[in-house]
Design a protein around this motif. Structure first.
Motif, PDB file in Angstrom:
ATOM      1  N   SER A 128      11.980  33.833 -34.846  1.00 17.80           N
ATOM      2  CA  SER A 128      12.813  35.089 -35.073  1.00 17.80           C
ATOM      3  C   SER A 128      11.870  36.303 -35.158  1.00 17.80           C
ATOM      4  N   ASN A 129      12.820  37.626 -35.011  1.00 16.30           N
ATOM      5  CA  ASN A 129      11.653  38.569 -35.098  1.00 16.30           C
ATOM      6  C   ASN A 129      12.382  39.311 -36.235  1.00 16.30           C
TER       7      ASN A 129
ATOM      8  N   LEU B 263      12.131  38.238 -27.899  1.00 14.42           N
ATOM      9  CA  LEU B 263      11.759  37.724 -28.910  1.00 14.42           C
ATOM     10  C   LEU B 263      10.213  37.603 -28.952  1.00 14.42           C
TER      11      LEU B 263
ATOM     12  N   SER C 210      15.888  38.118 -38.332  1.00 11.96           N
ATOM     13  CA  SER C 210      17.023  38.183 -37.540  1.00 11.96           C
ATOM     14  C   SER C 210      16.816  37.699 -36.192  1.00 11.96           C
ATOM     15  N   ASN C 211      18.186  37.250 -35.486  1.00 15.67           N
ATOM     16  CA  ASN C 211      18.078  36.673 -34.308  1.00 15.67           C
ATOM     17  C   ASN C 211      17.354  35.213 -34.166  1.00 15.67           C
ATOM     18  N   GLU C 212      17.562  34.408 -35.295  1.00 14.74           N
ATOM     19  CA  GLU C 212      16.781  33.076 -35.361  1.00 14.74           C
ATOM     20  C   GLU C 212      17.343  32.199 -34.187  1.00 14.74           C
ATOM     21  N   THR C 213      16.355  31.829 -33.482  1.00 11.24           N
ATOM     22  CA  THR C 213      16.666  30.646 -32.291  1.00 11.24           C
ATOM     23  C   THR C 213      16.023  29.308 -32.491  1.00 11.24           C
TER      24      THR C 213
ATOM     25  N   TYR D  26      12.305  27.065 -35.738  1.00 13.44           N
ATOM     26  CA  TYR D  26      12.921  28.435 -35.635  1.00 13.44           C
ATOM     27  C   TYR D  26      12.002  29.527 -35.221  1.00 13.44           C
TER      28      TYR D  26
END
Length: 168
Positions: free
Chosen positions: A95-96, A131, A99-102, A93
């Protein structure tokens, strides 16, 4: 006068060629992070480890010049003394700052005799523009071990991205 005109033509050509080369270089770029699987980590339990990686701005110096950033390939590797067969599954994953895990890439049901390098199944439908242009990108590896390692294992994640140059 001829020298001034010739100098202007050469300067213009140089600037245009530098911009073109920069755009070509930014169309594909690697993204690497390393995580440590510590000795004695429990088997058959979902574990995770975070590694701070690099943003596009850190990689290219001019991340604002690219768009439509997508994953093209992803691999995980360990040194030749180890095997990725110790893993049952791996997910990567980005993320920044947590947060905003993709989900970027994953692999389930990893065979025992896979060796020290493994290609992952990538999430090529997702765009990672915002991101990757963020200042603090983190790579998180979520994994399940088949057996507990007896020594620390350094796992390198390598993700290749494609992008399109921005034109003004």
């Amino acid at each position: 006068m001829k020298n001034l005109f010739l100098s202007a033509v050469v300067a213009t050509a140089t600037l245009v060629s530098c911009s073109t080369v920069s755009s070509i270089l930014q169309n594909t770029f690697p993204y690497n992070a390393t995580v440590l699987v510590t000795a004695g980590s429990p088997a058959n339990v979902q574990l995770s480890n975070v590694s701070v990686a690099q943003s596009v701005n850190q990689l290219t110096g001019s991340g604002a010049n690219v768009k439509d950033i997508r994953v093209s390939n992803a691999t995980v590797s360990v040194d030749s003394n180890n095997s990725l067969g110790m893993f049952s599954s791996v997910k990567i994953y980005l993320s920044n700052g947590g947060s905003n895990e993709t989900l970027v890439a994953s692999r389930e049901s990893i065979p025992d005799n896979v060796g020290s390098s493994l290609s992952l199944d990538v999430n090529s439908s997702q765009r990672f523009d915002q991101l990757m242009k963020a200042g603090n990108v983190q790579a998180k590896m979520v994994y399940v071990l088949k057996k507990s390692p007896t020594t620390d294992v350094s796992v390198k994640t390598s993700i290749g991205f494609n992008s399109v140059p921005m034109t003004n």
